[in-house]
Scaffold this motif. Structure first.
Motif, PDB file in Angstrom:
ATOM      1  N   GLN A   6       0.850  -1.195   0.000  1.00 53.37           N
ATOM      2  CA  GLN A   6       0.000   0.000   0.000  1.00 53.37           C
ATOM      3  C   GLN A   6       0.884   1.244   0.000  1.00 53.37           C
ATOM      4  O   GLN A   6       1.844   1.324   0.768  1.00 53.37           O
ATOM      5  CB  GLN A   6      -0.884   0.012   1.246  1.00 53.37           C
ATOM      6  CG  GLN A   6      -1.849  -1.150   1.295  1.00 53.37           C
ATOM      7  CD  GLN A   6      -2.792  -1.049   2.489  1.00 53.37           C
ATOM      8  OE1 GLN A   6      -3.151   0.047   2.921  1.00 53.37           O
ATOM      9  NE2 GLN A   6      -3.187  -2.188   3.018  1.00 53.37           N
ATOM     10  N   ILE A  22      -2.964   0.535  -4.037  1.00 53.10           N
ATOM     11  CA  ILE A  22      -2.590  -0.819  -3.653  1.00 53.10           C
ATOM     12  C   ILE A  22      -2.001  -1.516  -4.873  1.00 53.10           C
ATOM     13  O   ILE A  22      -2.637  -1.574  -5.930  1.00 53.10           O
ATOM     14  CB  ILE A  22      -3.785  -1.606  -3.088  1.00 53.10           C
ATOM     15  CG1 ILE A  22      -4.248  -0.918  -1.814  1.00 53.10           C
ATOM     16  CG2 ILE A  22      -3.396  -3.063  -2.843  1.00 53.10           C
ATOM     17  CD1 ILE A  22      -5.281  -1.632  -1.021  1.00 53.10           C
ATOM     18  N   HIS A  33      -4.220  -0.336  -8.096  1.00 50.78           N
ATOM     19  CA  HIS A  33      -5.480   0.393  -8.211  1.00 50.78           C
ATOM     20  C   HIS A  33      -5.600   1.440  -7.115  1.00 50.78           C
ATOM     21  O   HIS A  33      -4.930   1.351  -6.083  1.00 50.78           O
ATOM     22  CB  HIS A  33      -6.683  -0.566  -8.190  1.00 50.78           C
ATOM     23  CG  HIS A  33      -6.915  -1.201  -6.855  1.00 50.78           C
ATOM     24  ND1 HIS A  33      -6.284  -2.347  -6.446  1.00 50.78           N
ATOM     25  CD2 HIS A  33      -7.716  -0.831  -5.828  1.00 50.78           C
ATOM     26  CE1 HIS A  33      -6.683  -2.660  -5.224  1.00 50.78           C
ATOM     27  NE2 HIS A  33      -7.549  -1.754  -4.827  1.00 50.78           N
ATOM     28  N   GLU A  35      -7.310   2.821  -4.142  1.00 54.58           N
ATOM     29  CA  GLU A  35      -8.148   2.309  -3.064  1.00 54.58           C
ATOM     30  C   GLU A  35      -8.957   3.439  -2.421  1.00 54.58           C
ATOM     31  O   GLU A  35     -10.088   3.238  -1.998  1.00 54.58           O
ATOM     32  CB  GLU A  35      -7.261   1.628  -2.009  1.00 54.58           C
ATOM     33  CG  GLU A  35      -8.000   1.024  -0.852  1.00 54.58           C
ATOM     34  CD  GLU A  35      -8.775  -0.244  -1.205  1.00 54.58           C
ATOM     35  OE1 GLU A  35      -9.566  -0.667  -0.355  1.00 54.58           O
ATOM     36  OE2 GLU A  35      -8.599  -0.802  -2.308  1.00 54.58           O
ATOM     37  N   LYS A  36      -8.331   4.629  -2.351  1.00 54.14           N
ATOM     38  CA  LYS A  36      -8.983   5.732  -1.660  1.00 54.14           C
ATOM     39  C   LYS A  36      -8.426   7.052  -2.179  1.00 54.14           C
ATOM     40  O   LYS A  36      -7.234   7.169  -2.434  1.00 54.14           O
ATOM     41  CB  LYS A  36      -8.704   5.594  -0.158  1.00 54.14           C
ATOM     42  CG  LYS A  36      -9.518   6.466   0.739  1.00 54.14           C
ATOM     43  CD  LYS A  36      -9.250   6.096   2.199  1.00 54.14           C
ATOM     44  CE  LYS A  36     -10.204   6.810   3.105  1.00 54.14           C
ATOM     45  NZ  LYS A  36      -9.932   6.509   4.508  1.00 54.14           N
ATOM     46  N   GLY A  62     -11.148   2.915  -7.139  1.00 53.48           N
ATOM     47  CA  GLY A  62     -11.135   1.508  -7.504  1.00 53.48           C
ATOM     48  C   GLY A  62     -10.486   1.226  -8.848  1.00 53.48           C
ATOM     49  O   GLY A  62     -10.294   0.075  -9.229  1.00 53.48           O
TER      50      GLY A  62
END
Length: 124
Positions: A6, A22, A33, A35-36, A62
């Motif tokens: 991460q 991630i 991708h 993640e946040k 995402g």
């Protein structure tokens, strides 16, 4: 040292946290991708309207932004992949290099040898 894990991406201009990425490995190939989205003013429902491939008009949250990177034999470097900048919809040739004992990741995106390098920070 590996890019798998991460990462916090950091805005080149403001030095603010941009997103949580991630990176995973399957069959020797890396993907990554979003993640946040971490910016204070980030639109969590933002779509990649500038994308021109299968990610066009898909949610940035995402979204797979790293595709196809493979380890260079004998080096702690991953290349041959692409990285997408969802802000402009452009894909760049990718080089990932873990630095500082894997605590940071140099992410180089380029087109015809011209590009920029960001330093991402591993999330502990």
């Amino acid at each position: 040292m590996t890019p798998v894990g991460q990462w916090h991406s950091i805005d080149d201009k403001t030095n603010e946290l941009k997103s949580l990425i991630i990176i995973k490995e399957a069959g020797g190939v890396l993907t990554g991708h979003i993640e946040k989205l971490l910016r204070k003013d980030a639109d969590q429902k933002k779509l990649c309207t500038e994308c021109s491939d299968d990610r066009k008009d898909k949610p940035v949250l995402g979204m797979e932004i790293i595709r196809g990177a493979k380890k260079v034999e004998g080096k702690d470097v991953w290349e041959d992949g692409k990285i997408l900048d969802p802000e402009n919809g452009k894909s760049y040739t990718l080089r990932l290099t873990p630095i500082e004992d894997g605590k940071k990741l140099e992410v180089r995106g380029s087109v015809f040898g011209i590009g920029r390098t960001q330093t991402w920070v591993r999330v502990q």
